[in-house]
Design an enzyme around this catalytic site. Structure first.
Site, mmCIF file in Angstrom:
data_model
loop_
_atom_site.group_PDB
_atom_site.id
_atom_site.type_symbol
_atom_site.label_atom_id
_atom_site.label_comp_id
_atom_site.label_asym_id
_atom_site.label_seq_id
_atom_site.Cartn_x
_atom_site.Cartn_y
_atom_site.Cartn_z
ATOM 1 N N SER A 43 76.888 -22.400 -90.210
ATOM 2 C CA SER A 43 75.933 -22.189 -91.303
ATOM 3 C C SER A 43 76.372 -23.058 -92.473
ATOM 4 C CB SER A 43 75.885 -20.712 -91.698
ATOM 5 O OG SER A 43 77.137 -20.275 -92.182
ATOM 6 N N HIS A 156 75.722 -16.992 -86.201
ATOM 7 C CA HIS A 156 76.982 -16.717 -85.491
ATOM 8 C C HIS A 156 76.776 -15.775 -84.302
ATOM 9 C CE1 HIS A 156 79.477 -17.775 -89.331
ATOM 10 N NE2 HIS A 156 78.862 -18.819 -88.812
ATOM 11 N N GLU A 166 77.541 -11.810 -91.907
ATOM 12 C CA GLU A 166 78.897 -11.241 -91.842
ATOM 13 C C GLU A 166 78.994 -9.899 -92.551
ATOM 14 O OE1 GLU A 166 81.641 -14.227 -93.316
ATOM 15 O OE2 GLU A 166 80.414 -15.784 -92.391
ATOM 16 N N GLU A 207 82.864 -15.271 -84.831
ATOM 17 C CA GLU A 207 84.057 -14.951 -85.617
ATOM 18 C C GLU A 207 84.749 -13.689 -85.115
ATOM 19 O OE1 GLU A 207 83.019 -15.138 -89.788
ATOM 20 O OE2 GLU A 207 82.673 -17.303 -89.651
ATOM 21 N N ASP A 244 78.357 -11.158 -96.257
ATOM 22 C CA ASP A 244 77.891 -12.540 -96.417
ATOM 23 C C ASP A 244 76.615 -12.701 -95.605
ATOM 24 O OD1 ASP A 244 77.327 -15.192 -96.609
ATOM 25 O OD2 ASP A 244 79.066 -15.906 -95.476
ATOM 26 N N GLU A 287 78.634 -12.243 -100.877
ATOM 27 C CA GLU A 287 78.663 -13.712 -100.814
ATOM 28 C C GLU A 287 77.289 -14.228 -100.391
ATOM 29 O OE1 GLU A 287 81.576 -15.160 -97.955
ATOM 30 O OE2 GLU A 287 80.419 -17.000 -97.677
ATOM 31 N N ASP A 314 78.867 -19.606 -101.816
ATOM 32 C CA ASP A 314 79.428 -20.459 -100.758
ATOM 33 C C ASP A 314 78.571 -21.732 -100.662
ATOM 34 O OD1 ASP A 314 80.244 -21.615 -98.368
ATOM 35 O OD2 ASP A 314 79.679 -19.949 -97.082
ATOM 36 N N LYS A 339 86.450 -23.386 -99.241
ATOM 37 C CA LYS A 339 86.602 -23.906 -97.882
ATOM 38 C C LYS A 339 87.054 -25.354 -97.970
ATOM 39 C CE LYS A 339 82.817 -21.362 -95.585
ATOM 40 N NZ LYS A 339 81.329 -21.391 -95.475
ATOM 41 N N HIS A 367 87.957 -19.237 -93.833
ATOM 42 C CA HIS A 367 87.953 -20.007 -92.583
ATOM 43 C C HIS A 367 86.559 -20.579 -92.350
ATOM 44 C CE1 HIS A 367 86.106 -16.514 -90.087
ATOM 45 N NE2 HIS A 367 85.605 -16.589 -91.281
ATOM 46 N N LYS A 390 89.106 -14.494 -96.327
ATOM 47 C CA LYS A 390 88.307 -14.025 -95.180
ATOM 48 C C LYS A 390 88.540 -14.972 -94.018
ATOM 49 C CE LYS A 390 83.727 -16.156 -95.427
ATOM 50 N NZ LYS A 390 82.302 -15.964 -95.203
HETATM 51 C C1 2PG Z 1 80.443 -18.767 -94.042
HETATM 52 C C2 2PG Z 1 81.208 -19.362 -92.890
HETATM 53 C C3 2PG Z 1 82.528 -18.746 -92.571
HETATM 54 P P1 2PG Z 1 80.330 -21.171 -91.297
HETATM 55 O O1 2PG Z 1 79.206 -18.862 -94.092
HETATM 56 O O2 2PG Z 1 81.021 -18.252 -94.979
HETATM 57 O O3 2PG Z 1 82.473 -17.388 -92.282
HETATM 58 O O4 2PG Z 1 80.447 -19.643 -91.775
HETATM 59 O O5 2PG Z 1 81.714 -21.670 -91.086
HETATM 60 O O6 2PG Z 1 79.489 -21.134 -90.047
HETATM 61 O O7 2PG Z 1 79.647 -21.904 -92.411
HETATM 62 MG MG MG Z 2 79.304 -17.955 -96.277
#
Ligand code: 2PG
Ligand code: MG
Length: 432
Positions: A43, A156, A166, A207, A244, A287, A314, A339, A367, A390
């Site tokens: 995502s 996911h 999430e 995850e 999230d 989030e 994010d 990230k 992560h 996380k």
């Molecule tokens: C998120 C992430 C990690 P992805 O959206 O926060 O959990 O997902 O790595 O698929 O962007």
């Molecule tokens: Mg996110």
């Protein structure tokens, strides 16, 4: 110790989803060699730095990273060889300059980041320091609250479960990381039993969280509350929750499409939805409650919930100081997700954390959904003292390796270790 870089060597490996990613070995003149691997999102925000993929459909459906590997083994290696590994920001800057694009499109953020992290780890090893102390200094003694994603939805879970991506449990009432991890694992197993009892399948998503088909995005929260009480813990007091939704993924033409509920919501209606959930459940962090370019919606979200809940951006901020600065200026959130591969170097990631903390915002290290067993982020979280990390479910090797590393660090620190607990967040934990 001669900490000048002798060689950097990249190769293509697999990530936890079975897709190619890149790892780099950095060798120093003193004989030390260290390795680092980069993760990959599903995502992903559209403003992230570029993850360079080969596009050659004959191999890995175009997902190979051999071009990124060649960029490391060719021009990047030539540039950084001879530089001193302890000069992290000089090395990161040299790679950024050589790439020359605003989003690392030439070499790939995956190529640049793998070098950046391998260099840091090599420098730590040569300095004879654990990575968290090398990056964070003598004061790096506070362990983060693990934010454990125990129920997966969205992309996911191949869009077969909840729309929200999430559902995390937050064992902030524990005394230390070891106990937090134990509680997290217990609740995870209890959730499996609850889901089975309700007739759900208990296969897991990317995850490691369970990925049941549900009738609403609230339903998983009910199951999680039951799981927490089933193991004798107190929701809100011992264990909170965080969400999230990854809202960018279901934002289409100005509306939020909740497929499981057969509803289309405006930004204002989404804010109301979150406010209702926040009333009913012991939320500490929300989030990506709204989408990456819905700045007006975020403003409304912050007006309604920002006083009581850590609202983490994010996709909207993508660990980019320019976007975070705008968020601070326009007062649209009070937390940022961190990230490494969204921005592509360790130095820029650390700058993003610094900016968030100066504004008294939360900074939650994360992560990616495609991971390796590299546990760099565990050390980095302790080093930067961000208080929360996380990194998925308390299950599956690539996820638990980070939690296990936190427990190792805690053991290593002995009596000097502290646990962030309820103080981890930019907003105090509410009585529930
Ligand atoms: C998120 C992430 C990690 P992805 O959206 O926060 O959990 O997902 O790595 O698929 O962007
Ligand atoms: Mg996110």
């Amino acid at each position: 110790m001669d900490t000048r870089i002798k060689t950097v060597l990249a190769r293509q490996i697999l990530d936890s989803r079975g897709n190619p990613t890149i790892e780099v070995e950095c060798s120093l003149q003193c004989g030390v060699t260290a390795r680092a691997a980069v993760p990959s999102g599903a995502s992903t925000g559209s403003h992230e730095a570029v993850e360079l993929r080969d596009g050659d459909k004959q191999h890995f459906s175009g997902k190979g990273v051999l071009k990124a590997v060649a960029n490391v083994n060719g021009p990047i290696a030539a540039e950084v060889s001879g530089m001193n590994a302890i000069h992290q920001s000089a090395i990161d800057e040299a790679m950024i300059r050589l790439d020359g694009t605003p989003n690392k499109a030439k070499f790939g953020a995956n190529a640049i980041l793998a070098v950046s992290l391998a260099v840091a780890r090599a420098a730590a090893m040569a300095s004879d320091l654990p990575l968290f102390h090398y990056l964070g200094g003598a004061n790096a003694t506070r362990l983060p609250v693990p934010m454990m994603n125990i129920l997966n939805g969205g992309i996911h879970a191949n869009w077969q479960g909840a729309d929200f991506q999430e559902y995390m449990i937050v064992p902030y009432g524990a005394n230390d990381v070891r106990q937090a991890v134990e509680w997290g694992a217990e609740v995870y197993h209890a959730l499996k039993s609850v889901l089975k009892a309700e007739g759900h399948r208990v296969g897991v998503g990317d995850e490691g969280g369970f990925a049941p088909e549900v009738g609403s995005n609230e339903e998983p929260l009910e199951y999680i509350m039951r799981a927490i009480t089933d193991v004798g813990l107190n929701p809100g007091k011992d264990v909170g929750v965080a969400l999230d939704p990854a809202s960018t993924e279901f934002f289409k033409d100005g509306k939020y499409l909740l497929r499981t509920e057969n509803r289309e919501l405006t930004s204002e209606e989404m804010v109301k939805y979150h406010a209702v959930l926040a009333d009913r459940y012991p939320y500490v962090v929300l989030e990506d409650g709204l989408a990456e370019d819905d700045w007006n919606g975020w403003k409304i979200l912050n007006e309604h919930l920002g006083a009581t809940i850590e609202l983490v951006g994010d996709d909207i901020f993508v660990t980019n100081v320019e976007r975070i600065a705008r968020g601070i200026r326009e007062n649209i959130a009070n937390g940022v997700l961190i990230k490494l591969n969204q921005i592509g170097t360790l130095s820029e990631t650390m700058a993003a954390v610094r900016m968030a903390r100066l504004a008294e915002w939360g900074a939650m290290v994360s992560h990616r959904s495609g991971e390796t067993v590299d546990s760099f982020i565990a050390d980095m979280t302790v080093a930067l003292d961000t208080g929360h990390l996380k990194t998925g479910a308390p299950a599956r090797g690539e996820r638990v390796e980070k939690y296990n590393q936190l427990m190792r660090i805690e053991e290593q620190l002995g009596g000097t270790a502290t646990f962030a607990g309820k103080k981890a967040f930019s907003r105090p934990v509410r009585p529930f």
